[in-house]
Design a protein around this motif. Sequence first.
Motif, PDB file in Angstrom:
ATOM      1  N   LEU A   8       0.888  -1.236   0.055  1.00 54.11           N
ATOM      2  CA  LEU A   8      -0.068  -0.071   0.066  1.00 54.11           C
ATOM      3  C   LEU A   8       0.784   1.251   0.183  1.00 54.11           C
ATOM      4  N   ALA A   9       2.001   1.319   0.756  1.00 55.38           N
ATOM      5  CA  ALA A   9       2.702   2.325   0.852  1.00 55.38           C
ATOM      6  C   ALA A   9       3.396   2.741  -0.453  1.00 55.38           C
ATOM      7  N   ASP A  10       3.862   1.521  -1.174  1.00 55.44           N
ATOM      8  CA  ASP A  10       4.525   1.677  -2.499  1.00 55.44           C
ATOM      9  C   ASP A  10       3.572   2.318  -3.344  1.00 55.44           C
ATOM     10  N   TYR A  20       0.785   4.234  -2.848  1.00 54.76           N
ATOM     11  CA  TYR A  20      -0.145   5.413  -2.759  1.00 54.76           C
ATOM     12  C   TYR A  20       0.824   6.365  -1.767  1.00 54.76           C
ATOM     13  N   GLY A  21       2.169   6.297  -1.620  1.00 46.29           N
ATOM     14  CA  GLY A  21       3.059   6.993  -1.018  1.00 46.29           C
ATOM     15  C   GLY A  21       3.593   6.638   0.299  1.00 46.29           C
ATOM     16  N   ARG A  22       4.876   6.276   0.365  1.00 43.40           N
ATOM     17  CA  ARG A  22       5.751   5.769   1.414  1.00 43.40           C
ATOM     18  C   ARG A  22       5.666   6.566   2.746  1.00 43.40           C
ATOM     19  N   LYS A  23       5.870   8.080   2.299  1.00 33.11           N
ATOM     20  CA  LYS A  23       6.025   8.813   3.389  1.00 33.11           C
ATOM     21  C   LYS A  23       4.614   9.177   3.968  1.00 33.11           C
ATOM     22  N   GLY A  24       3.565   9.272   3.436  1.00 32.81           N
ATOM     23  CA  GLY A  24       2.229   9.250   4.027  1.00 32.81           C
ATOM     24  C   GLY A  24       1.838   8.185   4.745  1.00 32.81           C
ATOM     25  N   PHE A  25       2.033   7.006   4.317  1.00 29.30           N
ATOM     26  CA  PHE A  25       1.756   5.787   5.104  1.00 29.30           C
ATOM     27  C   PHE A  25       2.761   5.467   6.516  1.00 29.30           C
ATOM     28  N   LEU A  26       4.099   6.107   6.278  1.00 32.94           N
ATOM     29  CA  LEU A  26       4.793   6.070   7.623  1.00 32.94           C
ATOM     30  C   LEU A  26       4.291   6.944   8.414  1.00 32.94           C
ATOM     31  N   LEU A  27       3.588   8.251   7.990  1.00 38.29           N
ATOM     32  CA  LEU A  27       3.071   9.224   8.900  1.00 38.29           C
ATOM     33  C   LEU A  27       1.870   8.599   9.735  1.00 38.29           C
ATOM     34  N   VAL A  28       0.947   7.802   8.784  1.00 35.40           N
ATOM     35  CA  VAL A  28      -0.278   7.066   9.415  1.00 35.40           C
ATOM     36  C   VAL A  28       0.225   5.954  10.103  1.00 35.40           C
ATOM     37  N   GLY A  29       1.263   5.364   9.892  1.00 33.45           N
ATOM     38  CA  GLY A  29       1.532   4.359  10.946  1.00 33.45           C
ATOM     39  C   GLY A  29       1.901   4.655  12.175  1.00 33.45           C
ATOM     40  N   LEU A  30       2.866   5.959  11.978  1.00 29.18           N
ATOM     41  CA  LEU A  30       3.105   6.266  13.646  1.00 29.18           C
ATOM     42  C   LEU A  30       2.007   7.114  14.244  1.00 29.18           C
ATOM     43  N   THR A  31       1.036   7.560  13.665  1.00 27.57           N
ATOM     44  CA  THR A  31      -0.055   7.877  14.193  1.00 27.57           C
ATOM     45  C   THR A  31      -0.744   6.891  14.986  1.00 27.57           C
ATOM     46  N   VAL A  32      -0.822   6.107  14.112  1.00 27.76           N
ATOM     47  CA  VAL A  32      -1.709   4.695  14.731  1.00 27.76           C
ATOM     48  C   VAL A  32      -0.898   4.265  15.706  1.00 27.76           C
ATOM     49  N   TYR A  33       0.244   4.089  15.828  1.00 27.26           N
ATOM     50  CA  TYR A  33       1.059   3.509  16.657  1.00 27.26           C
ATOM     51  C   TYR A  33       1.083   4.323  18.285  1.00 27.26           C
ATOM     52  N   GLY A  36      -0.275  -2.935  16.745  1.00 21.18           N
ATOM     53  CA  GLY A  36       0.193  -3.947  15.573  1.00 21.18           C
ATOM     54  C   GLY A  36      -0.033  -3.283  14.208  1.00 21.18           C
ATOM     55  N   LEU A  37      -1.054  -2.889  14.186  1.00 13.43           N
ATOM     56  CA  LEU A  37      -1.380  -2.275  12.725  1.00 13.43           C
ATOM     57  C   LEU A  37      -0.551  -1.193  12.511  1.00 13.43           C
ATOM     58  N   GLY A  38      -0.463  -0.240  13.464  1.00 12.89           N
ATOM     59  CA  GLY A  38       0.625   0.873  13.060  1.00 12.89           C
ATOM     60  C   GLY A  38       2.041   0.503  13.006  1.00 12.89           C
ATOM     61  N   ALA A  39       2.385  -0.711  13.827  1.00 15.06           N
ATOM     62  CA  ALA A  39       4.020  -1.124  13.539  1.00 15.06           C
ATOM     63  C   ALA A  39       4.091  -1.639  12.331  1.00 15.06           C
ATOM     64  N   ALA A  40       3.124  -2.323  11.773  1.00 13.88           N
ATOM     65  CA  ALA A  40       3.215  -3.015  10.468  1.00 13.88           C
ATOM     66  C   ALA A  40       3.725  -1.870   9.423  1.00 13.88           C
ATOM     67  N   PHE A  41       2.978  -0.856   9.408  1.00 17.25           N
ATOM     68  CA  PHE A  41       3.136   0.193   8.458  1.00 17.25           C
ATOM     69  C   PHE A  41       4.478   0.831   8.782  1.00 17.25           C
ATOM     70  N   VAL A  42       4.957   1.345  10.059  1.00 16.28           N
ATOM     71  CA  VAL A  42       6.360   1.735  10.198  1.00 16.28           C
ATOM     72  C   VAL A  42       7.263   1.003   9.880  1.00 16.28           C
ATOM     73  N   PHE A  43       7.257  -0.330  10.278  1.00 13.42           N
ATOM     74  CA  PHE A  43       8.289  -1.355   9.954  1.00 13.42           C
ATOM     75  C   PHE A  43       8.701  -1.538   8.320  1.00 13.42           C
ATOM     76  N   SER A  44       7.649  -1.705   7.469  1.00 13.75           N
ATOM     77  CA  SER A  44       7.570  -2.084   6.430  1.00 13.75           C
ATOM     78  C   SER A  44       7.969  -0.505   5.381  1.00 13.75           C
TER      79      SER A  44
END
Length: 458
Positions: free
Chosen positions: A45-47, A49-62, A86-94
């Motif tokens: 999904l990050a690849d 729709y945007g890696r930085k955007g999903f990283l920020l989403v993942g950190l927010t969820v975390y 766990g949902l947020g961590a998956a986006f951050v790590f990937s």
Amino acid sequence: MVSVMNLAIPTISTSDLHPSATQLLWVVDGYTIVFACLLVPAGALADRYGRKGFLLVGLTVYVIGCLASGLAPTIALLLAARFFTGLGAAFVFSTTLSIIVNIHTEQERPKAVTGWTVAVQAAGMVAATAGGALVQFGGWRMMFLVFAVLAIGATLCVAAYVPRTQNVDTKVDLAGSALLIVGLTSLLYMIIEGSELGWTSPTVLASGIMGIAVIAYYAVRSWGKRHALLDTALFRIPKLRAGTVGVMVGFLAMFALFYVNSQYLQFAKGYTPLVAGLATIPMPLWNAVVSAKSLRIADRIGARATIASGLAILVLGLALLSTLTAATPYAVLIVYLLLMATGIGLSAPLLSNAIIGSLPANRVGAGSGLNSLMRELGAAVGIATMGTIIQAHFFSHIAGGAPQSSIFSRLLTSGNTEMVDKFVSSVDLGYRTIGVVLLVVSVFVIAWFRNENPAESA
């Protein structure tokens, strides 16, 4: 964050939430199973729709997950918050690794990826020490709140300094991810709840049947589908099959150890959370040393022999750990732990390389995702299996026998040496069981591991 949670389990178990033994398992495994099943689709999904955007989403969820965990008034809300984290961590790590790969040139990437790997390992060691200190001096709720503050700081840094990268039009198998989550969670429910509800309970049996059925359907649905979360046709390749099963069972053994070792140190040895965290630091340090040398060792004696040696050392380590008593000196325990670090350090890098090396260049991404998925699935199953064995054996010696409320930890913190001995006996049984499983599966892993590379047929 799993290593830190393991340190906090004894403290949570005696808290005002009054969790049962099975609920304590879900506190750790709920996060792990969501993280495992969403790691690959989160990256896709990050690849797209945007890696930085999903990283920020993942950190927010975390951040939200950590805040909710730290403020949870009931065990049910803590469990829900752990799944969400766990949902947020998956986006951050990937996304972090994907961004690093994309902002560096081909020549810079090996050094950048190595730096990322070292940073992840260092973060784990720092988290274990800092987390132990937070649990000891501030309580388990403070641990979650501090992690939330740190994640907020990371979010601000990402927003300010991390560049945006070019998107890639990739397909995302969200339906497959949902099927895996439902199937694997159903199987974990059977494993974790069986000892409390009874293995013949309609709920437990229905959960197990549903889990098997859903995973079987996923296997058929995903056969030969290149864009599936996990293309099950890849398991026709013997070396890839060896790598995936080897990675899974290796990390099953390691995370079973991680889950119970901190409890052993605190319940049986009387260590504080901080001291328990410090006591395990030599293990990841030695693992890093052995992992770095594993490829050179394989060049001398062969990859198959190196993997066989590593798995054999893991089995030996589990056999020795199964002899622990409350009186076992730390000097003896650390030797056993270093043996485990040696075994996984020798085998894991080569098993991971077998997965990726079994596939053609245009499917390396699938191999990387498969490696991560099997590692995290092994962790989830290892935690669930070890926890279930311990509580079933422990409560079989208690009048009334049901692992309800927080009696599990209250008995162990009451100073009753007989209860402590029964706990350690249960831990030993868990190590023996995991050791037998590892021994049997290792025979298949070595048999499947061949020198030829059938990637071209994939």
